[in-house]
Motif scaffolding. Structure first.
Motif, PDB file in Angstrom:
ATOM      1  N   SER A 194      -0.038  10.342   1.527  1.00  0.00           N
ATOM      2  CA  SER A 194       0.619   9.525   2.628  1.00  0.00           C
ATOM      3  C   SER A 194       0.040   8.071   2.597  1.00  0.00           C
ATOM      4  O   SER A 194      -1.334   7.973   2.266  1.00  0.00           O
ATOM      5  N   LYS A 195       0.581   7.164   3.126  1.00  0.00           N
ATOM      6  CA  LYS A 195       0.158   5.904   3.514  1.00  0.00           C
ATOM      7  C   LYS A 195      -1.316   5.950   4.325  1.00  0.00           C
ATOM      8  O   LYS A 195      -2.062   5.152   4.084  1.00  0.00           O
ATOM      9  N   SER A 196      -1.033   6.649   5.442  1.00  0.00           N
ATOM     10  CA  SER A 196      -2.127   6.728   6.336  1.00  0.00           C
ATOM     11  C   SER A 196      -3.437   7.338   5.851  1.00  0.00           C
ATOM     12  O   SER A 196      -4.342   7.058   5.959  1.00  0.00           O
TER      13      SER A 196
ATOM     14  N   LYS B 262      -5.858  -3.582   2.184  1.00  0.00           N
ATOM     15  CA  LYS B 262      -5.270  -3.755   0.593  1.00  0.00           C
ATOM     16  C   LYS B 262      -6.510  -4.491  -0.119  1.00  0.00           C
ATOM     17  O   LYS B 262      -6.730  -4.186  -1.462  1.00  0.00           O
TER      18      LYS B 262
ATOM     19  N   MET C  56       0.659  -1.337   0.022  1.00  0.00           N
ATOM     20  CA  MET C  56       0.031  -0.089  -0.064  1.00  0.00           C
ATOM     21  C   MET C  56       1.048   1.382   0.069  1.00  0.00           C
ATOM     22  O   MET C  56       0.582   2.296  -0.674  1.00  0.00           O
ATOM     23  N   SER C  57       2.060   1.314   0.606  1.00  0.00           N
ATOM     24  CA  SER C  57       3.016   2.518   0.397  1.00  0.00           C
ATOM     25  C   SER C  57       3.345   2.800  -0.813  1.00  0.00           C
ATOM     26  O   SER C  57       3.342   3.945  -1.162  1.00  0.00           O
ATOM     27  N   GLU C  58       3.380   1.762  -1.594  1.00  0.00           N
ATOM     28  CA  GLU C  58       3.933   2.028  -3.146  1.00  0.00           C
ATOM     29  C   GLU C  58       2.786   2.711  -3.713  1.00  0.00           C
ATOM     30  O   GLU C  58       3.077   3.651  -4.704  1.00  0.00           O
TER      31      GLU C  58
ATOM     32  N   ALA D 117       0.625   4.400  -2.557  1.00  0.00           N
ATOM     33  CA  ALA D 117       0.264   5.839  -1.839  1.00  0.00           C
ATOM     34  C   ALA D 117       1.193   6.616  -2.562  1.00  0.00           C
ATOM     35  O   ALA D 117       0.888   7.893  -2.875  1.00  0.00           O
ATOM     36  N   GLN D 118       2.337   6.217  -2.717  1.00  0.00           N
ATOM     37  CA  GLN D 118       3.578   7.095  -3.147  1.00  0.00           C
ATOM     38  C   GLN D 118       3.271   7.446  -4.638  1.00  0.00           C
ATOM     39  O   GLN D 118       3.486   8.625  -5.118  1.00  0.00           O
TER      40      GLN D 118
END
Length: 203
Positions: A44-46, A55, A34-36, A38-39
């Motif tokens: 932001s991931k949050s 996910k 999920m961080s990827e 968001a990027q």
């Protein structure tokens, strides 16, 4: 899913959706963080978790977006209106090219999702697929006037043969890596001409 996602400006929704398509189309479900996503969306991931609890929820939302977007564009193209089957298929192809311009990675995501084997989402994808496929199949059959085909043709078998050939072609493209939509369009045009030459009644 948090309904506030739909209150976001269309541009931000579009960015998140395309980011999801991009990351999931390049990796398996399990290996798509999920961080990827968001990027790629520029958030932001949050914040991504603020709109999608996990996910799986995001993945199934993207899959449903594929189906809804495809049906909306196909319906608007006029391909479900009474006409020759292959005319209908050509209009449908043009509609799908328009979808690709708006969502460059959606087709790759849809193919990847269809063959995804992760038990967390596999059953849900297949159930949803058959629901939408049955809708499209019913619509397509409206255009199957027997008079346009060679005498004695088993129309149901023809339709199934074209469907299986298309699925096999997509699977082959996936195995080779990134799907070239330009190549797919040209190959599909060749398939249409071939099917016309063997299935349509000669004037």
């Amino acid at each position: 899913m948090n309904e506030r996602f739909f209150l976001l400006p269309a541009k931000k929704q579009h960015a998140m959706i395309n980011a999801g398509f991009k990351v999931f189309s390049r990796n398996s479900y399990k290996n798509s963080p999920m961080s990827e996503i968001a990027q790629a969306a520029g958030i932001s991931k949050s914040l991504l978790f603020h709109y999608f609890r996990n996910k799986k929820e995001l993945y199934l939302f993207l899959w449903d977006t594929c189906a809804r977007t495809t049906i909306e564009h196909l319906s608007a193209s006029g391909c479900y209106e009474p006409q020759g089957l292959f005319e209908s298929m050509e209009k449908g192809m043009r509609a799908k090219m328009e979808i690709i311009r708006q969502y460059p990675d959606m087709a790759n995501f849809a193919i990847k999702a269809f063959y995804e084997k992760d038990p967390e989402i596999c059953a849900a994808i297949q159930e949803s697929y058959h629901k939408y496929f049955n809708f499209k199949a019913d619509k397509a059959r409206l255009n199957m006037d027997p008079a346009q085909f060679v005498e004695g043709l088993d129309i149901g078998m023809m339709y199934r043969e074209m469907y299986l050939a298309s699925e096999g072609y997509l699977w082959e493209m996936v195995q080779k890596g990134a799907v070239s939509m330009e190549k797919m369009e040209k190959d599909f045009e060749k398939l249409l001409e071939f099917w016309k030459s063997i299935y349509l009644r000669k004037e």
